[in-house]
Design a protein around this motif. Structure first.
Motif, PDB file in Angstrom:
ATOM      1  N   SER A   1      -9.578  19.299 -13.832  1.00  0.00           N
ATOM      2  CA  SER A   1      -8.663  19.140 -14.962  1.00  0.00           C
ATOM      3  C   SER A   1      -8.064  17.738 -15.011  1.00  0.00           C
ATOM      4  N   MET A   2      -8.249  16.961 -13.912  1.00  0.00           N
ATOM      5  CA  MET A   2      -7.659  15.625 -13.892  1.00  0.00           C
ATOM      6  C   MET A   2      -8.741  14.581 -14.158  1.00  0.00           C
ATOM      7  N   ALA A   3      -8.329  13.442 -14.732  1.00  0.00           N
ATOM      8  CA  ALA A   3      -9.257  12.348 -15.010  1.00  0.00           C
ATOM      9  C   ALA A   3      -9.127  11.250 -13.969  1.00  0.00           C
ATOM     10  N   ARG A   4      -8.007  11.220 -13.290  1.00  0.00           N
ATOM     11  CA  ARG A   4      -7.746  10.190 -12.292  1.00  0.00           C
ATOM     12  C   ARG A   4      -7.523  10.823 -10.922  1.00  0.00           C
ATOM     13  N   ALA A   5      -7.744  10.035  -9.892  1.00  0.00           N
ATOM     14  CA  ALA A   5      -7.582  10.537  -8.524  1.00  0.00           C
ATOM     15  C   ALA A   5      -6.099  10.726  -8.198  1.00  0.00           C
ATOM     16  N   PRO A   6      -5.687  11.918  -7.853  1.00  0.00           N
ATOM     17  CA  PRO A   6      -4.300  12.135  -7.453  1.00  0.00           C
ATOM     18  C   PRO A   6      -3.978  11.401  -6.144  1.00  0.00           C
ATOM     19  N   ASP A   7      -2.749  10.958  -6.012  1.00  0.00           N
ATOM     20  CA  ASP A   7      -2.308  10.280  -4.790  1.00  0.00           C
ATOM     21  C   ASP A   7      -2.335  11.238  -3.607  1.00  0.00           C
ATOM     22  N   PHE A   8      -2.476  10.671  -2.438  1.00  0.00           N
ATOM     23  CA  PHE A   8      -2.344  11.455  -1.208  1.00  0.00           C
ATOM     24  C   PHE A   8      -1.862  10.549  -0.080  1.00  0.00           C
ATOM     25  N   GLU A   9      -1.281  11.157   0.896  1.00  0.00           N
ATOM     26  CA  GLU A   9      -0.838  10.465   2.113  1.00  0.00           C
ATOM     27  C   GLU A   9      -0.982  11.469   3.256  1.00  0.00           C
ATOM     28  N   LEU A  10      -2.066  11.329   4.002  1.00  0.00           N
ATOM     29  CA  LEU A  10      -2.437  12.349   4.976  1.00  0.00           C
ATOM     30  C   LEU A  10      -2.794  11.740   6.333  1.00  0.00           C
ATOM     31  N   PRO A  11      -2.554  12.480   7.412  1.00  0.00           N
ATOM     32  CA  PRO A  11      -2.881  11.983   8.750  1.00  0.00           C
ATOM     33  C   PRO A  11      -4.357  12.215   9.101  1.00  0.00           C
ATOM     34  N   GLU A  12      -4.865  11.331   9.955  1.00  0.00           N
ATOM     35  CA  GLU A  12      -6.206  11.469  10.512  1.00  0.00           C
ATOM     36  C   GLU A  12      -6.058  11.926  11.963  1.00  0.00           C
ATOM     37  N   PRO A  13      -6.368  13.176  12.270  1.00  0.00           N
ATOM     38  CA  PRO A  13      -6.160  13.688  13.633  1.00  0.00           C
ATOM     39  C   PRO A  13      -6.875  12.894  14.721  1.00  0.00           C
ATOM     40  N   LEU A  14      -8.038  12.317  14.428  1.00  0.00           N
ATOM     41  CA  LEU A  14      -8.792  11.598  15.452  1.00  0.00           C
ATOM     42  C   LEU A  14      -8.066  10.353  15.935  1.00  0.00           C
ATOM     43  N   THR A  15      -7.440   9.617  15.012  1.00  0.00           N
ATOM     44  CA  THR A  15      -6.802   8.343  15.372  1.00  0.00           C
ATOM     45  C   THR A  15      -5.277   8.378  15.292  1.00  0.00           C
ATOM     46  N   GLY A  16      -4.731   9.357  14.575  1.00  0.00           N
ATOM     47  CA  GLY A  16      -3.286   9.403  14.379  1.00  0.00           C
ATOM     48  C   GLY A  16      -2.826   8.537  13.217  1.00  0.00           C
ATOM     49  N   LYS A  17      -3.754   7.838  12.563  1.00  0.00           N
ATOM     50  CA  LYS A  17      -3.404   6.971  11.440  1.00  0.00           C
ATOM     51  C   LYS A  17      -3.157   7.794  10.182  1.00  0.00           C
ATOM     52  N   THR A  18      -2.245   7.311   9.333  1.00  0.00           N
ATOM     53  CA  THR A  18      -1.988   7.937   8.040  1.00  0.00           C
ATOM     54  C   THR A  18      -2.678   7.126   6.951  1.00  0.00           C
ATOM     55  N   TRP A  19      -3.423   7.832   6.110  1.00  0.00           N
ATOM     56  CA  TRP A  19      -4.171   7.182   5.040  1.00  0.00           C
ATOM     57  C   TRP A  19      -3.575   7.546   3.679  1.00  0.00           C
ATOM     58  N   LYS A  20      -3.606   6.553   2.765  1.00  0.00           N
ATOM     59  CA  LYS A  20      -3.147   6.752   1.396  1.00  0.00           C
ATOM     60  C   LYS A  20      -4.281   6.412   0.429  1.00  0.00           C
ATOM     61  N   LEU A  21      -4.131   6.888  -0.794  1.00  0.00           N
ATOM     62  CA  LEU A  21      -5.113   6.542  -1.814  1.00  0.00           C
ATOM     63  C   LEU A  21      -5.162   5.028  -2.013  1.00  0.00           C
ATOM     64  N   ASP A  22      -4.014   4.385  -1.900  1.00  0.00           N
ATOM     65  CA  ASP A  22      -3.949   2.934  -2.096  1.00  0.00           C
ATOM     66  C   ASP A  22      -4.798   2.159  -1.091  1.00  0.00           C
ATOM     67  N   ASP A  23      -5.112   2.772   0.049  1.00  0.00           N
ATOM     68  CA  ASP A  23      -5.919   2.083   1.062  1.00  0.00           C
ATOM     69  C   ASP A  23      -7.347   1.821   0.580  1.00  0.00           C
TER      70      ASP A  23
END
Length: 275
Positions: free
Chosen positions: A92-114
Motif C-alpha cells: 500500500s506504500m509507494a516509498r520505503a518506510p523508515d526503520f531503526e533496528l539492531p543487528e544482533p551479530l554486530t550490535g550495530k543499529t541500522w537506519k534507512l538513512d544508512d
C-alpha cells in the motif's frame, strides 16, 4: 468245549500314528508355543527400547507409531505450533518506510538513512526456521554477492516473535548470519512495527526500491524470488527478482506483472495477532 473269544483271530486295532504323536507330544508343543510367544514379547520390547534409545525418546506410542519425547522438566508446558502459509499482499506504500533496528551479530543499529547513497535497496523479511526461507538462503547470499558490487544495498529483517518462536530470537539470528556468511545486515524487528509499516505478512517477502538522487526510495518491485518451492523439482534461479534488479540498476522500468512471494506467515506476538 471252550468257546473262542469274539476277538480271537482279529488283528489288534491301534490308534493312528498321527493321533499318537499329538497325544505324546502335547506337552512339548505347549511348551514350544509358550516359548515362542515369550520370544515375540521380548523382541517387541527390544524393538521399542531400540527405537527409543536410537531416536532419543523416552517413550514410544504404539497407537500413532510416533516417538514422543517427554519434557525434561515435567512442569514445562509443551505446545505444538502449526505453520501457516501465506502469499505476500499488494503493497500500500509507494516509498520505503523508515526503520531503526539492531543487528544482533554486530550490535550495530541500522537506519534507512544508512542506505541513502545507493541507487537501489532490497529489503527482505526473512527468519531462521521457515522452510521457504531455508530453501533460498544460499541463493539469497549468491544474489547479494552478485548485485551488491553493482550498487545494490541489501538488508534483511526478522519480525517473528521470539516469545512464540524462540528459534527466531536475536542470539540465533546472529548464529544464522554467521553460518551463512550474510554479506548484508540481518536486523531484529522486536516490536514488529517495521513489518506492519511495510505490510509484510510472510517469510520471505521481498521489496525492491529505487533511488533517484535525493528523492526517497520508491517501490518498484514487491514479489517472489522465483517459482521454486521446498520439496519441488523446480530449480532455484532467482529469475523474477533478478529481472527486477537488472531493470532497476540499468534505469529501465520494472514490469508491472509481479507474482506474489509465498512462505510462512510472520509469527505475530500474542498482542498483535489481530493484525
Amino acid at each position: 468245549m471252550a468257546m473262542a473269544s469274539p476277538a480271537a483271530g482279529l488283528p489288534l486295532l491301534r490308534p493312528p500314528l498321527c493321533l499318537t504323536s499329538v497325544c505324546a507330544s502335547r506337552t512339548p508343543l505347549l511348551a514350544v508355543a509358550s516359548h515362542r510367544e515369550k520370544h515375540r514379547t521380548i523382541l517387541r520390547g527390544s524393538a521399542r527400547e531400540f527405537f527409543s534409545s536410537f531416536l532419543g525418546a523416552s517413550s514410544f506410542s504404539r497407537r500413532s507409531a510416533v516417538l514422543q519425547p517427554e519434557p525434561k522438566n515435567k512442569k514445562q508446558r509443551v505446545t505444538t505450533v502449526r505453520g501457516e502459509v501465506k502469499e505476500s499482499q499488494s503493497a500500500s506504500m509507494a516509498r520505503a518506510p523508515d526503520f531503526e533496528l539492531p543487528e544482533p551479530l554486530t550490535g550495530k543499529t541500522w537506519k534507512l538513512d544508512d542506505f541513502e547513497a545507493y541507487p537501489a535497496l532490497l529489503v527482505m523479511f526473512i527468519c531462521n526456521h521457515c522452510p521457504y526461507v531455508i530453501h533460498l538462503k544460499e541463493d539469497i547470499v549468491k544474489l547479494a554477492n552478485n548485485y551488491m558490487p553493482k550498487g545494490l544495498a541489501v538488508v534483511a529483517i526478522s519480525s517473528n516473535s521470539a516469545e512464540t518462536h524462540p528459534q527466531d530470537g536475536p542470539s540465533l539470528m546472529a548464529e544464522d548470519a554467521s553460518t551463512y556468511k550474510y554479506p548484508f545486515p540481518y536486523l531484529y524487528d522486536e516490536t514488529q512495527e517495521v513489518a506492519k509499516a511495510y505490510g509484510a505478512v510472510c517469510t520471505p517477502d521481498f521489496y525492491l526500491f529505487k533511488k533517484d538522487g535525493r528523492r526517497p526510495f520508491e517501490l518498484v518491485y514487491h514479489g517472489r524470488f522465483d517459482d521454486s518451492r521446498p520439496r519441488s523439482d523446480t530449480p532455484i534461479t532467482g529469475r523474477d527478482i533478478r529481472e527486477a534488479l537488472d531493470c532497476t540498476l540499468s534505469g529501465r522500468p520494472v514490469s508491472g506483472s509481479q507474482k506474489p512471494s509465498i512462505g510462512c506467515s510472520i509469527k505475530w506476538a500474542p498482542a498483535s495477532r489481530n493484525y
